[in-house]
Motif scaffolding. Structure first.
Motif, PDB file in Angstrom:
ATOM      1  N   TRP A   3      -0.880  -2.414 -15.060  1.00  0.00           N
ATOM      2  CA  TRP A   3      -0.630  -3.208 -13.852  1.00  0.00           C
ATOM      3  C   TRP A   3       0.265  -4.380 -14.258  1.00  0.00           C
ATOM      4  N   HIS A   4       1.476  -4.402 -13.736  1.00  0.00           N
ATOM      5  CA  HIS A   4       2.455  -5.435 -14.052  1.00  0.00           C
ATOM      6  C   HIS A   4       2.747  -6.270 -12.812  1.00  0.00           C
ATOM      7  N   GLN A   5       3.082  -7.537 -13.031  1.00  0.00           N
ATOM      8  CA  GLN A   5       3.713  -8.334 -11.980  1.00  0.00           C
ATOM      9  C   GLN A   5       5.095  -8.757 -12.483  1.00  0.00           C
ATOM     10  N   LEU A   6       6.079  -8.717 -11.566  1.00  0.00           N
ATOM     11  CA  LEU A   6       7.474  -8.948 -11.910  1.00  0.00           C
ATOM     12  C   LEU A   6       8.028 -10.059 -11.025  1.00  0.00           C
ATOM     13  N   VAL A   7       8.735 -10.990 -11.642  1.00  0.00           N
ATOM     14  CA  VAL A   7       9.354 -12.099 -10.910  1.00  0.00           C
ATOM     15  C   VAL A   7      10.837 -12.123 -11.264  1.00  0.00           C
ATOM     16  N   ASP A   8      11.693 -12.166 -10.239  1.00  0.00           N
ATOM     17  CA  ASP A   8      13.143 -12.252 -10.437  1.00  0.00           C
ATOM     18  C   ASP A   8      13.684 -13.435  -9.648  1.00  0.00           C
ATOM     19  N   GLN A  44       5.018  -5.920  -7.946  1.00  0.00           N
ATOM     20  CA  GLN A  44       4.022  -5.398  -8.880  1.00  0.00           C
ATOM     21  C   GLN A  44       4.222  -3.893  -9.033  1.00  0.00           C
ATOM     22  N   THR A  45       3.864  -3.388 -10.196  1.00  0.00           N
ATOM     23  CA  THR A  45       3.803  -1.946 -10.407  1.00  0.00           C
ATOM     24  C   THR A  45       2.409  -1.602 -10.900  1.00  0.00           C
ATOM     25  N   TRP A  46       1.926  -0.481 -10.462  1.00  0.00           N
ATOM     26  CA  TRP A  46       0.585  -0.025 -10.825  1.00  0.00           C
ATOM     27  C   TRP A  46       0.672   1.434 -11.261  1.00  0.00           C
ATOM     28  N   GLN A  47       0.203   1.690 -12.465  1.00  0.00           N
ATOM     29  CA  GLN A  47       0.157   3.049 -12.995  1.00  0.00           C
ATOM     30  C   GLN A  47      -1.306   3.443 -13.188  1.00  0.00           C
ATOM     31  N   PRO A  48      -1.877   4.211 -12.264  1.00  0.00           N
ATOM     32  CA  PRO A  48      -3.288   4.592 -12.404  1.00  0.00           C
ATOM     33  C   PRO A  48      -3.526   5.537 -13.567  1.00  0.00           C
ATOM     34  N   HIS A  49      -2.517   6.321 -13.919  1.00  0.00           N
ATOM     35  CA  HIS A  49      -2.578   7.148 -15.120  1.00  0.00           C
ATOM     36  C   HIS A  49      -1.149   7.515 -15.501  1.00  0.00           C
ATOM     37  N   GLU A  50      -0.967   7.991 -16.714  1.00  0.00           N
ATOM     38  CA  GLU A  50       0.372   8.318 -17.176  1.00  0.00           C
ATOM     39  C   GLU A  50       0.995   9.385 -16.292  1.00  0.00           C
ATOM     40  N   LEU A  95       2.231   8.696 -13.150  1.00  0.00           N
ATOM     41  CA  LEU A  95       2.191   8.306 -11.737  1.00  0.00           C
ATOM     42  C   LEU A  95       2.295   6.790 -11.642  1.00  0.00           C
ATOM     43  N   VAL A  96       3.329   6.307 -10.939  1.00  0.00           N
ATOM     44  CA  VAL A  96       3.576   4.868 -10.843  1.00  0.00           C
ATOM     45  C   VAL A  96       3.879   4.506  -9.392  1.00  0.00           C
ATOM     46  N   PHE A  97       3.198   3.482  -8.876  1.00  0.00           N
ATOM     47  CA  PHE A  97       3.473   2.907  -7.562  1.00  0.00           C
ATOM     48  C   PHE A  97       4.054   1.508  -7.766  1.00  0.00           C
ATOM     49  N   THR A 145       8.030   1.887  -3.912  1.00  0.00           N
ATOM     50  CA  THR A 145       8.503   2.965  -4.780  1.00  0.00           C
ATOM     51  C   THR A 145       7.337   3.828  -5.246  1.00  0.00           C
ATOM     52  N   LEU A 146       7.655   5.063  -5.561  1.00  0.00           N
ATOM     53  CA  LEU A 146       6.683   6.016  -6.106  1.00  0.00           C
ATOM     54  C   LEU A 146       7.409   6.902  -7.101  1.00  0.00           C
ATOM     55  N   HIS A 147       6.796   7.094  -8.266  1.00  0.00           N
ATOM     56  CA  HIS A 147       7.332   8.033  -9.255  1.00  0.00           C
ATOM     57  C   HIS A 147       6.197   8.917  -9.757  1.00  0.00           C
ATOM     58  N   TRP A 148       6.478  10.220  -9.822  1.00  0.00           N
ATOM     59  CA  TRP A 148       5.515  11.185 -10.354  1.00  0.00           C
ATOM     60  C   TRP A 148       6.255  12.100 -11.321  1.00  0.00           C
ATOM     61  N   GLY A 149       5.772  12.170 -12.530  1.00  0.00           N
ATOM     62  CA  GLY A 149       6.408  12.981 -13.557  1.00  0.00           C
ATOM     63  C   GLY A 149       6.342  12.261 -14.878  1.00  0.00           C
TER      64      GLY A 149
END
Length: 684
Positions: free
Chosen positions: A617-622, A645-651, A653-655, A679-683
């Motif tokens: 779980w990351h928080q990002l500031v720009d 923020q980005t949240w990866q519940p498991h390797e 899969l990232v929201f 955003t959503l990434h799966w793979g």
């Protein structure tokens, strides 16, 4: 008797002499004529203190004067068993009066001794790495069955069995046995079983419990660690690290390293020897910093270690892994190849080599090599993780992005949204993927709504250091655009230089306001980047757009980014950007200044809020601020702020989400736009 480690080097010569006394006999004069009672008591005291050399020598002295003393002969057997000479102890025990309890204990000692050797002894290159430990487990099972009516022997054999199971990489069985223990049994665990239990708990992702067991054992005293074992502080370091307690992990390994002398002075040798435990502690202190993201600090330590020990496969392997993490895969590949040459059986070097090839897109042969490793090490958790990562990387890939905007800009109007989704096939023939792509954009302009929808197919190829794609997207929407043909490449020329280019016959970068008026166009974007490491990079980009109304836009940007703060779970980058553009027409319906430019400074903060076994779980500031100038208009300030923020519940899969705000002047009026991006990434 519990399983014990090899006898420290300083005691081996004396112990060998004492064992020789037991085997051959030598005259001694440690006894007087007053009897054996006081000597037996002294022998017992020395034996229980683990001083087997002196205990055995004193016992042999006593047996010279009292060769038929059963108590002395029994103690001789017990000392030999404690010292690991189990075969000789069993031979002497058979000469004693019938003593079933002693024979049963020696039976268990023999099994425990073989289990210890099965776990610690090196495995021949072509041998099954689990065969000896599996055989030890079966032997201990037989001991438990033979002595089922002796609770003490059964309990000890079960503990020895845990050690053998962990040595056979059967960690799930170890943890199941641990979970079945009562609290009282856990409190009474002997020191020799705590470390194998802790390693099994770490493998099952239970670091807090692993740390508790090792804290119960306490730190190892300098000089007390057997030559064939590593410092228990290393396992404790990993337990703290995986539990998110970096400060305690660093303090533990740094203290352990400082407590170990650099050089050892074996008796009888004039030249000192390098202390392997100091080297191993120093290596793991560097690895801890590497895992915490302190890559430059870790690299300096690893490079120094390789300089001091150029023939060490472990130091060279971890230097290669660090170089890969810093974005130097080709250099990493060289060092990992050297490490494998130094030790062909080094599993970590083979795993690192596979990961480096995957990073470079050099996929041919990866599956065959991984299958060969799996055939030899099917139970190894590192191998299993490599398999999972490779399956994700070569499998289906899905990406989706949705942006909502609100403001008063000339190109986006009052409200806008943009959607894009891509679904890519698994890797085909080690190089190719076929993918479907869909894009939709919409803007509420003062003149009316404008929209664009693209959907089509593409093919992507990947070779060592090079990616390229070609896609065709029939387009529908405002303005009646033609089908978009798009292509591009990304070439990692070296570990430091890369070049990427994207071209479109009907670019998605053409503003929707232009499309509203029936204007479309082609675009080209090319960027060269130099990257020293994660600490410093620079880029130069050029862009071009040819509009159907005759306008020709040319633009360029230059950027430099440097990392100014690196802490565990916290990174801060600062940068500066210059931008300029020129248009051949200046009287158009879309954003189109004759000449303009901007200079900004920017900051990017990445803070890891949580990180545990692939769940992050990351928080990002720009933040970016600067000045914008447009020909014919006064210069004004420009600013952009983003938080997400980005949240990866498991390797795999990232929201993600991000809120953004942008403001700049244009044609004498200030434009602002607020955005929400999902955003959503799966793979992989």
């Amino acid at each position: 008797m519990f399983i014990r480690g090899p006898i420290p080097a300083a005691s081996r010569l004396a112990l060998a002499t004492a064992v020789l006394v037991a085997l051959c006999g030598q005259p001694a004069s440690a006894m007087d004529d007053t009897g054996t009672g006081g000597v037996v008591s002294t022998i017992d005291t020395l034996r229980h203190a683990g001083d087997w050399t002196r205990a055995l020598a004193l016992c042999e002295d006593a047996l010279r004067s009292h060769p038929d003393d059963v108590a002395l002969r029994r103690r001789q057997v017990l000392i030999l068993a404690d010292a690991g000479a189990v075969s000789r102890a069993r031979e002497l025990a058979r000469r004693l009066p019938d003593d079933p309890a002693l024979l049963a204990r020696l039976d268990a000692d023999a099994a425990a001794h073989r289990a210890t050797r099965a776990v610690r002894d090196a495995v021949a290159p072509d041998a099954d790495p689990y065969a000896a430990a599996d055989a030890a487990v079966r032997e201990l099972d037989a001991v438990i069955a033979r002595h089922a009516d002796d609770p003490a022997i059964v309990r000890r054999a079960r503990l020895d069995r845990l050690v053998a199971l962990q040595g056979a990489s059967r960690d799930a069985e170890v943890v199941a046995a641990y979970d079945a223990m009562s609290p009282a049994e856990r409190e009474a665990l002997p020191p020799y079983v705590l470390r194998p239990l802790a390693e099994a708990l770490l493998d099952r992702q239970r670091p807090e419990e692993a740390a508790g067991l090792l804290e119960q054992a306490g730190p190892a005293a300098p000089g007390s660690i057997p030559e064939g074992e590593s410092d228990p502080a290393i396992v404790l370091m990993y337990a703290y690290s995986e539990a998110g307690q970096y400060a305690k992990a660093r303090q533990t390994i740094d203290a352990a390293a400082a407590a170990q002398p650099v050089w050892l002075h074996p008796p009888g040798q004039t030249e000192p020897e390098a202390n392997p435990h100091r080297s191993e502690d120093d290596l793991n202190a560097a690895l801890l910093r590497n895992y915490a993201g302190l890559l430059a600090d870790a690299h300096a330590r690893l490079a120094a270690g390789v300089h001091e020990a150029p023939a060490s496969a472990a130091w060279r392997r971890e230097l290669g892994n660090n170089e890969r993490a810093r974005g130097w895969p080709r250099l990493a590949e060289q060092d990992l190849a050297i490490a494998r040459g130094l030790d062909p059986q080094d599993l970590g070097a083979r795993m690192g080599g596979l990961e480096t090839r995957r990073d470079l897109g050099d996929f041919p042969g990866v599956e065959a090599d991984l299958e060969a490793i799996e055939a030899r090490y099917p139970r190894d958790s590192q191998v299993q993780r490599q398999r999972d990562a490779w399956n994700r990387q070569r499998g289906w890939q899905f990406d989706a992005q949705q942006t909502f905007g609100h403001g008063n800009t000339i190109d986006y109007g009052d409200r806008d949204q943009d959607t894009q989704a891509t679904l890519a096939s698994p890797l085909l023939a080690d190089h190719w993927r076929i993918y479907g792509i869909a894009r939709h954009a919409q803007a509420s302009l003062p003149e009316g709504d404008a929209h664009r929808t693209d959907a089509g197919l593409g093919v992507r190829g990947e070779w060592r250091g090079v990616q390229a794609y070609l896609q065709a997207l029939p387009t529908r929407g405002t303005g009646g655009d033609p089908t978009a043909a798009e292509a591009g490449f990304d070439w990692a020329i070296s570990d430091h230089w890369s070049w990427s280019t994207d071209a479109s016959s009907s670019g998605a970068d053409i503003p929707l306001r232009a499309r509203y008026y029936g204007i479309h166009g082609s675009t080209l974007d090319s960027t060269v980047q130099w990257r020293a490491s994660e600490l410093l990079s620079a880029r130069l980009g050029v862009q071009g757009a040819n509009f159907s109304d005759g306008n020709r836009r040319r633009a360029a940007d230059l950027g430099v980014t440097g990392r100014v703060l690196t802490r565990p779970r916290l990174q801060l980058d600062l940068g500066a950007d210059l931008y300029t553009s020129h248009n051949t027409l200046d009287d158009t319906a879309y954003f189109n200044p004759r000449r303009d430019g901007a200079a900004t400074v920017n900051a990017h903060l990445d803070h890891v809020l949580a990180d545990r076994y692939g769940r992050t779980w990351h928080q990002l500031v720009d933040v970016a601020v600067g000045s914008y100038a447009q020909q014919g208009q006064a210069a004004g300030w420009v600013a952009e702020v983003g938080y997400g923020q980005t949240w990866q519940p498991h390797e795999g899969l990232v929201f993600g989400w991000q809120l953004g705000w942008h403001s700049q002047p244009y044609d004498g009026r200030r434009e602002t736009r607020a955005t929400l991006e999902l955003t959503l990434h799966w793979g992989e």
